[in-house]
Design a protein around this motif. Sequence first.
Motif, mmCIF file in Angstrom:
data_model
loop_
_atom_site.group_PDB
_atom_site.id
_atom_site.type_symbol
_atom_site.label_atom_id
_atom_site.label_comp_id
_atom_site.label_asym_id
_atom_site.label_seq_id
_atom_site.Cartn_x
_atom_site.Cartn_y
_atom_site.Cartn_z
ATOM 1 N N VAL A 1 22.328 34.149 49.525
ATOM 2 C CA VAL A 1 23.317 33.447 49.704
ATOM 3 C C VAL A 1 22.785 31.796 49.527
ATOM 4 N N SER A 2 21.784 31.485 50.085
ATOM 5 C CA SER A 2 21.259 30.188 49.888
ATOM 6 C C SER A 2 20.998 29.551 48.378
ATOM 7 N N GLU A 3 20.746 30.551 47.493
ATOM 8 C CA GLU A 3 20.901 30.524 46.318
ATOM 9 C C GLU A 3 22.189 30.491 45.544
ATOM 10 N N GLY A 4 22.988 30.608 46.190
ATOM 11 C CA GLY A 4 24.416 30.708 45.558
ATOM 12 C C GLY A 4 24.985 31.915 45.217
ATOM 13 N N SER A 5 24.562 33.087 45.563
ATOM 14 C CA SER A 5 24.981 34.456 45.476
ATOM 15 C C SER A 5 26.741 34.462 45.578
ATOM 16 N N GLN A 6 27.250 35.166 44.904
ATOM 17 C CA GLN A 6 28.829 35.482 44.802
ATOM 18 C C GLN A 6 28.968 37.092 45.169
ATOM 19 N N TYR B 1 32.879 41.194 45.898
ATOM 20 C CA TYR B 1 33.267 42.270 46.682
ATOM 21 C C TYR B 1 34.612 42.107 47.374
ATOM 22 N N TYR B 2 34.854 41.099 47.793
ATOM 23 C CA TYR B 2 36.177 40.838 48.303
ATOM 24 C C TYR B 2 37.311 40.991 47.452
ATOM 25 N N ASN B 3 37.223 40.194 46.334
ATOM 26 C CA ASN B 3 38.108 40.182 44.910
ATOM 27 C C ASN B 3 38.332 41.584 44.723
ATOM 28 N N GLU B 4 37.427 42.555 44.642
ATOM 29 C CA GLU B 4 37.462 43.941 44.177
ATOM 30 C C GLU B 4 38.181 44.635 45.147
ATOM 31 N N LEU B 5 37.837 44.485 46.391
ATOM 32 C CA LEU B 5 38.623 45.286 47.421
ATOM 33 C C LEU B 5 39.993 44.692 47.667
ATOM 34 N N THR B 6 40.486 43.622 47.588
ATOM 35 C CA THR B 6 41.813 43.360 47.460
ATOM 36 C C THR B 6 42.612 43.649 46.277
ATOM 37 N N GLU B 7 41.786 43.607 45.271
ATOM 38 C CA GLU B 7 42.567 44.317 43.840
ATOM 39 C C GLU B 7 43.003 45.715 44.058
ATOM 40 N N LYS B 8 41.863 46.508 44.573
ATOM 41 C CA LYS B 8 41.968 47.822 44.974
ATOM 42 C C LYS B 8 43.320 48.244 45.762
ATOM 43 N N GLU B 9 43.218 47.230 46.811
ATOM 44 C CA GLU B 9 44.576 47.376 47.850
ATOM 45 C C GLU B 9 45.736 46.857 47.458
#
Length: 94
Positions: free
Chosen positions: A67-72, A77-85
């Motif tokens: 996270v400190s290195e800027g991990s996305q 994960y959130y975008n994929e989850l909302t797309e599946k929903e």
Amino acid sequence: MRKRWIYTAVGAAAGGAAAFFLRNEESRKQVVDKAKSVQENFKKKDDLPVEEAGNPQLDNLENADMVSEGSQFGVQYYNELTEKEREILEKSNS
């Protein structure tokens, strides 16, 4: 050059308004009391929802480093989850 005149006019108007509202002792006392109450509200630290903001959990240092290195990863994960929903909702509405 016009901005300087506008800033000067706004400053003069604010100074005049302050002088008008603070001309008697009672209104000055109200302003001081209100300023003190606002200052006390900002000093309270018990209202903060996060106790240790900015301090990562020590049991998961690898995640904190990512996270400190800027991990996305979390965002992806959130975008994929909302797309599946969204797909599930579209199928159920069809």
